[in-house]
Every structure is written in C-alpha cells, then in structure tokens.
Design an enzyme around this catalytic site. Structure first.
Site, PDB file in Angstrom:
ATOM      1  N   LYS A  32       0.944  -1.130  -0.053  1.00 31.86           N
ATOM      2  CA  LYS A  32       0.071   0.130  -0.030  1.00 31.86           C
ATOM      3  C   LYS A  32       0.539   1.213   0.011  1.00 31.86           C
ATOM      4  O   LYS A  32       0.497   2.041  -0.849  1.00 31.86           O
ATOM      5  CB  LYS A  32      -0.863   0.076   1.335  1.00 31.86           C
ATOM      6  N   ASN A  33       1.697   1.331   0.798  1.00 32.00           N
ATOM      7  CA  ASN A  33       2.687   2.900   0.897  1.00 32.00           C
ATOM      8  C   ASN A  33       3.575   2.801  -0.152  1.00 32.00           C
ATOM      9  O   ASN A  33       3.956   4.189  -0.401  1.00 32.00           O
ATOM     10  CB  ASN A  33       3.106   2.764   2.342  1.00 32.00           C
ATOM     11  N   ARG A  86      -3.688  10.356   3.432  1.00 31.58           N
ATOM     12  CA  ARG A  86      -2.477  10.930   3.810  1.00 31.58           C
ATOM     13  C   ARG A  86      -1.586  11.197   2.460  1.00 31.58           C
ATOM     14  O   ARG A  86      -1.070  12.278   2.342  1.00 31.58           O
ATOM     15  CB  ARG A  86      -1.934  10.239   4.819  1.00 31.58           C
ATOM     16  N   CYS A 119      -5.123   8.522   8.423  1.00 32.35           N
ATOM     17  CA  CYS A 119      -5.168   7.814   9.596  1.00 32.35           C
ATOM     18  C   CYS A 119      -5.326   8.625  10.838  1.00 32.35           C
ATOM     19  O   CYS A 119      -4.530   9.693  10.981  1.00 32.35           O
ATOM     20  CB  CYS A 119      -4.461   6.641   9.919  1.00 32.35           C
ATOM     21  N   ARG A 158      -0.294  15.262  12.292  1.00 30.43           N
ATOM     22  CA  ARG A 158       0.660  14.773  11.501  1.00 30.43           C
ATOM     23  C   ARG A 158       1.525  16.011  10.572  1.00 30.43           C
ATOM     24  O   ARG A 158       0.929  16.450   9.457  1.00 30.43           O
ATOM     25  CB  ARG A 158       0.074  13.851  10.583  1.00 30.43           C
ATOM     26  N   PRO A 159       2.386  16.795  11.233  1.00 31.75           N
ATOM     27  CA  PRO A 159       2.955  17.675  10.647  1.00 31.75           C
ATOM     28  C   PRO A 159       3.660  17.367   9.194  1.00 31.75           C
ATOM     29  O   PRO A 159       3.943  16.153   8.826  1.00 31.75           O
ATOM     30  CB  PRO A 159       4.014  18.287  11.316  1.00 31.75           C
ATOM     31  N   ILE A 160       3.826  18.520   8.281  1.00 31.56           N
ATOM     32  CA  ILE A 160       4.475  18.384   6.930  1.00 31.56           C
ATOM     33  C   ILE A 160       5.423  19.092   6.817  1.00 31.56           C
ATOM     34  O   ILE A 160       6.023  19.689   5.685  1.00 31.56           O
ATOM     35  CB  ILE A 160       3.430  18.295   5.684  1.00 31.56           C
ATOM     36  N   ASP A 161       6.067  20.012   8.080  1.00 35.45           N
ATOM     37  CA  ASP A 161       7.142  20.803   7.906  1.00 35.45           C
ATOM     38  C   ASP A 161       8.563  20.311   7.110  1.00 35.45           C
ATOM     39  O   ASP A 161       9.156  21.127   6.462  1.00 35.45           O
ATOM     40  CB  ASP A 161       7.328  21.242   9.281  1.00 35.45           C
ATOM     41  N   GLN A 162       8.764  19.018   7.170  1.00 36.33           N
ATOM     42  CA  GLN A 162       9.858  18.606   6.558  1.00 36.33           C
ATOM     43  C   GLN A 162       9.926  18.428   5.023  1.00 36.33           C
ATOM     44  O   GLN A 162      10.522  18.606   4.207  1.00 36.33           O
ATOM     45  CB  GLN A 162      10.342  17.256   7.073  1.00 36.33           C
ATOM     46  N   ASP A 177       3.663   0.554  12.065  1.00 33.46           N
ATOM     47  CA  ASP A 177       2.594   0.411  11.457  1.00 33.46           C
ATOM     48  C   ASP A 177       2.181  -1.221  11.823  1.00 33.46           C
ATOM     49  O   ASP A 177       1.076  -1.720  11.576  1.00 33.46           O
ATOM     50  CB  ASP A 177       2.455   0.384   9.952  1.00 33.46           C
ATOM     51  N   ARG A 213      -9.252   0.508   3.800  1.00 33.87           N
ATOM     52  CA  ARG A 213      -8.293   1.546   2.951  1.00 33.87           C
ATOM     53  C   ARG A 213      -6.876   1.099   2.898  1.00 33.87           C
ATOM     54  O   ARG A 213      -6.066   1.124   1.644  1.00 33.87           O
ATOM     55  CB  ARG A 213      -7.969   2.689   3.959  1.00 33.87           C
TER      56      ARG A 213
HETATM   57  N1  EPU Z   1       7.089  14.366  10.986  1.00 40.83           N
HETATM   58  C1  EPU Z   1       7.447  15.601  11.221  1.00 40.83           C
HETATM   59  N2  EPU Z   1       7.288  16.536  10.020  1.00 40.83           N
HETATM   60  C2  EPU Z   1       7.107  16.204   8.927  1.00 40.83           C
HETATM   61  C3  EPU Z   1       7.024  14.624   8.664  1.00 40.83           C
HETATM   62  C4  EPU Z   1       6.767  13.836   9.687  1.00 40.83           C
HETATM   63  O1  EPU Z   1       7.721  16.024  12.452  1.00 40.83           O
HETATM   64  O2  EPU Z   1       7.172  17.191   8.118  1.00 40.83           O
HETATM   65  C5  EPU Z   1       7.206  13.248  11.964  1.00 40.83           C
HETATM   66  C6  EPU Z   1       5.769  12.965  12.137  1.00 40.83           C
HETATM   67  O3  EPU Z   1       5.038  13.505  13.120  1.00 40.83           O
HETATM   68  C7  EPU Z   1       6.057  11.453  13.020  1.00 40.83           C
HETATM   69  C8  EPU Z   1       7.415  10.883  12.197  1.00 40.83           C
HETATM   70  O4  EPU Z   1       8.069  12.171  11.695  1.00 40.83           O
HETATM   71  O5  EPU Z   1       6.510  11.668  14.288  1.00 40.83           O
HETATM   72  C9  EPU Z   1       7.550  10.054  11.007  1.00 40.83           C
HETATM   73  O6  EPU Z   1       6.490  10.538  10.166  1.00 40.83           O
HETATM   74  P1  EPU Z   1       6.523  10.112   8.738  1.00 40.83           P
HETATM   75  O7  EPU Z   1       6.725  11.428   7.654  1.00 40.83           O
HETATM   76  O8  EPU Z   1       7.418   9.149   8.291  1.00 40.83           O
HETATM   77  O9  EPU Z   1       5.018   9.578   8.324  1.00 40.83           O
HETATM   78  P2  EPU Z   1       4.073   9.571   7.070  1.00 40.83           P
HETATM   79  O10 EPU Z   1       5.081   9.812   5.839  1.00 40.83           O
HETATM   80  O11 EPU Z   1       3.252  10.644   7.158  1.00 40.83           O
HETATM   81  C10 EPU Z   1       4.191   6.995   6.543  1.00 40.83           C
HETATM   82  C11 EPU Z   1       3.052   6.038   6.540  1.00 40.83           C
HETATM   83  C12 EPU Z   1       2.485   5.457   7.845  1.00 40.83           C
HETATM   84  C13 EPU Z   1       3.696   5.130   8.783  1.00 40.83           C
HETATM   85  C14 EPU Z   1       4.822   6.368   8.815  1.00 40.83           C
HETATM   86  C15 EPU Z   1       5.970   5.722   9.505  1.00 40.83           C
HETATM   87  C16 EPU Z   1       2.252   6.071   4.361  1.00 40.83           C
HETATM   88  C17 EPU Z   1       1.104   6.755   3.377  1.00 40.83           C
HETATM   89  N3  EPU Z   1       2.161   6.426   5.512  1.00 40.83           N
HETATM   90  O12 EPU Z   1       3.384   8.037   6.805  1.00 40.83           O
HETATM   91  O13 EPU Z   1       1.543   4.651   7.627  1.00 40.83           O
HETATM   92  O14 EPU Z   1       3.040   4.819  10.154  1.00 40.83           O
HETATM   93  O15 EPU Z   1       5.099   6.743   7.353  1.00 40.83           O
HETATM   94  O16 EPU Z   1       6.334   4.550   9.028  1.00 40.83           O
HETATM   95  O17 EPU Z   1       3.319   5.886   3.797  1.00 40.83           O
HETATM   96  C18 EPU Z   1      -0.170   3.153   7.815  1.00 40.83           C
HETATM   97  O18 EPU Z   1       0.026   2.511   6.824  1.00 40.83           O
HETATM   98  O19 EPU Z   1      -0.998   2.865   8.447  1.00 40.83           O
HETATM   99  C19 EPU Z   1       0.412   4.257   8.089  1.00 40.83           C
HETATM  100  C20 EPU Z   1      -0.007   5.388   8.917  1.00 40.83           C
END
Ligand code: EPU
Length: 437
Positions: free
Chosen positions: A22-23, A96, A120, A125-129, A310, A403
């Site tokens: 999925k991811n 997401r 989810c 879930r920030p996107i600053d990075q 996950d 999903r």
């Molecule tokens: N984070 C920041 N800033 C950012 C992005 C992330 O501080 O700009 C923090 C998050 O708050 C968190 C950590 O960094 O504490 C990791 O977040 P990440 O960005 O790695 O997560 P994501 O990309 O939003 C993906 C998967 C999630 C999985 C996480 C961690 C997808 C679509 N989602 O989320 O999967 O938990 O990586 O491995 O790829 C799931 O499949 O159920 C799911 C939630």
C-alpha cells in the site's frame, strides 16, 4: 453500516498470498503524473486508497486502464492541474498520501495546488519537513483555504541539499519525486529507509530517473528533463504480511505467508520468535506456526530497519494474552498511537498507557465484544484480537481497514477463520431525539 463479525477461537491453517505494498502504491501512483507515456504498474493492491488516487488521476486527465485486478496502465501524458472537482478533493483529502501530489505536480508543472492531507486519525501529522525540502529545491509554498499552493521560481525546480530534521517517510518520498525532474543535483540527508522508499526509487529509475542511495540514509538524485513510460512491479506489503503473521501468533495454527520479501520481515520474525512463535523463512514466503503458550516481550517501534510503527497495534493485540508483563513503546509517532487500547480493554485486556508506552499484563483469554477501528492498523488489531477471542467480536468502522488491506475477509476465511462482513442498516433515529430547528 458494514461491520466484521468474528467468531473467535479457531486456529488458522493454510496459505495466504500477500498483495502489493500500500505505502509504495500510494507514492508510485502520484509519481506517475511525472511520466509522459504509458506506465504499467503490476502487483497493485486492490484497496480504497489506491482506488481514490486512480480516480484523482482520471479527473486530472490521465487515461487509466485496469488490465486486471492488480495491473493498471496509466497514461499521464495529457494530465492537467486544476481539473479536480470539489467533491473529488473531499475524497482525496481523506488519504494521507494526497501530499505526494505536491511533489509530483511541482516536478511536472513547476507549480502545484493540493489539499492539506488527511489519513489515519492518530494525532497531529505535520508536513514541515516536506515544505523544508521542496523549498530547498526552489519552491515558494503557501497555505490558502485548506489548500497548499506551490510554485517553482522560473517554472522549474532546481536541485539542492536538504537535511531532514526528522526521519520522515513522506518527506523523503515527496522530495525524491519532485527532484527527479529538477534541474541539477539534489542530495537528501537523514532520509527514511523503508522498503517502499527503495521501491519508489526503483520505479522512478525504471522510468528514466537517476536516483541513487535509496535504502541508505543519503539519497542523491540527478534531475532529468522528463520521465518516460515503462513497466514496474511493486514490492509485496511488509505490513500486510506482518499482520497475517501476528494473526497466526494470536489465534494459533500454521500458515504459509506467500509472496513476501522475508528480509523486510526480519524484525517482525525475530520478535515473534522471542514470543515462542516459530517462523521459518523461504525464498519468497515465511511459514508461521504457534501451538505453545506465548512469551511476554518488550518492543519499541523505530524507523526501518527497526520494528515498524505500523505493526504496533497488531503486536499489542497478540501480547494481550502473553503471560507476564510486556511493554510496547512507540518511538515514531509522538502521540503514542494508542487510542485503540480502550477497545482491547472492552475485550478484557489489561493494559495501561503512560506517555509513549503501553504496559500489558497478559490475561488468559480475550472475550468477544463490539469494538471499533480507530485507524487502519488499529482496525487490523481488532480483527486479530477477535480471531483469538472467545465468543463473538463485532468490528465497526471497517472503512479504515479497507483503505489498506485487500480482501481481508476472503483471505482470513480461506485460512479457516469465521469472519463475515455484514451490512446492517443504521438504527433509525428516535423521532423524540430530533429537536425542531
Ligand atoms: N514528521 C514531522 N514533520 C514532517 C513529517 C513527519 O515532524 O514533515 C514526524 C511525524 O509527526 C512522525 C514522524 O515524523 O512523528 C514520522 O512521520 P512520517 O513522515 O515518516 O510518516 P508519514 O509519511 O506521514 C508514513 C506511512 C505511515 C507510517 C509512517 C511511519 C504512508 C502513506 N504512511 O506516514 O503509515 O506510520 O510513514 O512509518 O506511507 C499506515 O500505513 O497505517 C500508516 C499510517
């Protein structure tokens, strides 16, 4: 409203085929926007998140041709921005991965407009990075009315160096996609190393990109003018495989989990062995067997190659019945991701959550109850708990589960589980409860 009804207590036997990841799919489908030509994707999972993204691309002008249940041909040669109707944005916002449209549109058009992402429901879930990375490639990014608007100076992104302050799967993917067609060289440091990061790099490279280092903590990308068509087969889903492995651990029995990359499952296999579950690796399968009592363990989730966040709820569901004390610590998401613990407690689990850890005292057995899916993986944990419990468990809000898991009922039924999806109309509201106005 659809629900799963599970009569628990039956060990699982047989073989289950794992679907595509999925991811990886939710990154690769948006990345296909960058491709001019026909892009054939094989081993796509048949789940609602991929369905939403394929619909999104159709509205953008892509030709989407389903060849069979797991193969699609996408032709994004004539895609346009700004053609998505409002109701489609509402659907897209729910997942997401809609934020990958940002990197893909910027890479293809030099500008982007997309919604703030949903996904989810387990906290902020920030996107600053993501924003930091895309800004380093020369994008101006602003928020306006729930939309993210981005524009590359001079109409094309330029390579740059980015250090991620936090290891982020999403930011790594978004920056990789955008940098694939940026002018010059991009270096991304402190990146995520999950299997789907490598899968996305392999996809981009097979469409003509030059991405190196995926799977290590530095990725280097030489931008190319444009990507061309090709064929790509997605990797199997590490988390779906892990979910079936934990289901066998919870319910007992012996199951061959087929179409997997055992290397991706190593930390799950190792933890299950510590718990007295047998795991035998083949070339593209694992055999999981549990017939003795479980052992309590401690575990902490971490970015890959650590134990996947996950898999945290599913593992907690198994450990509910491991005699002794287990401690499960969340090391990726700051909010603990433990909302589902209240649901397990309804089934008789003894769990206390403190900060980032759940403390479990193993009980003899769980008892069926009506529980809800708090999010995708929490929903999977409810199914696992229901399969191992005595009595009947009803899992509500299964839309989350669907999903990310292909045919969860069919796959578990083939393993001998008594699980059904029932569609019960919602209780009509009592007229006395409806106040005028
Ligand atoms: N984070 C920041 N800033 C950012 C992005 C992330 O501080 O700009 C923090 C998050 O708050 C968190 C950590 O960094 O504490 C990791 O977040 P990440 O960005 O790695 O997560 P994501 O990309 O939003 C993906 C998967 C999630 C999985 C996480 C961690 C997808 C679509 N989602 O989320 O999967 O938990 O990586 O491995 O790829 C799931 O499949 O159920 C799911 C939630």
């Amino acid at each position: 409203m659809e629900k799963y009804v599970i009569h628990g207590g039956r060990p699982l036997h047989g073989s289950v085929e794992i679907s595509g990841a999925k991811n990886a799919a939710v990154a690769i489908i948006p990345a296909a926007i960058m491709v001019r030509g026909v892009c054939r994707l094989e081993n796509l999972p048949e789940i609602s998140d991929t369905d939403t993204l394929l619909h999104t691309l159709t509205y953008m002008g892509a030709k989407v041709n389903m060849i069979n249940r797991s193969t699609v041909e996408l032709d994004c040669t004539h895609v346009q921005m700004d053609t998505l109707p409002e109701d489609m944005w509402v659907r897209t916002r729910k997942i997401r991965a809609s934020y990958y449209l940002l990197g893909a549109m910027l890479g293809r058009f030099g500008r982007a407009r997309t919604t703030m992402p949903g996904g989810c429901n387990f906290g902020v879930r920030p996107i600053d990075q993501h924003i930091k990375g895309l800004t380093a490639l020369g994008a101006d990014i602003r928020l306006n009315g729930g939309f993210i608007i981005a524009e590359a100076k001079d109409g094309r992104l330029k390579g740059g160096t980015v250090y991620l302050d936090k290891v982020s799967v999403g930011a790594t993917i978004n920056i990789m996609i955008a940098a694939a067609t940026a002018e010059g060289r991009t270096v991304i440091e402190n990146v995520a190393r999950e299997p789907h990061i490598v899968d996305l790099a392999n996809f981009l490279n097979s469409m003509g990109a030059d991405v190196r280092g995926a799977g290590t903590d530095v990725i280097k990308i030489r931008g190319v003018k444009q990507l061309h068509g090709g064929t790509y087969t997605l990797i199997p889903d590490q988390i779906e495989a892990g979910t079936y492995m934990t289901a066998v651990a919870a319910a007992g029995g012996a199951v061959k989990i087929a179409n997997v990359i055992p290397k991706h499952l190593e930390c799950i296999s190792t933890k299950l062995r510590e718990m007295n579950v047998e795991v035998e690796e083949g070339d593209d399968y694992v055999l999981v067997r549990r017939d003795g009592p479980l052992h309590a363990v401690n575990l902490k989730t971490k970015p890959y190659p650590g134990f996947p966040t996950d898999m945290q709820p599913q593992m907690t569901a198994v450990l509910c019945c491991a005699p002794g004390v287990s401690v499960v610590t969340e090391g990726v998401w700051n909010n603990g991701r433990f909302k589902y613990v209240g649901e397990l407690k309804k089934m008789g689990a003894q769990i206390e959550v403190e900060d980032q850890s759940a403390f479990l005292q193993g009980v003899d057995h769980l008892t069926g109850a009506v529980v809800r899916s708090c999010d995708l993986r929490a929903g999977a944990a409810m199914v696992i708990a229901g399969l191992s419990a005595q009595g009947v468990t009803t899992v509500e809000d299964i839309v989350y589960i669907e999903r990310g898991y292909q045919d969860v009922v069919g796959k578990f039924r083939a393993l001998g589980a008594d699980i059904r999806c029932v569609d019960e109309p919602e209780e009509p509201a009592d007229p006395a409860d409806i106040s005028a106005g």
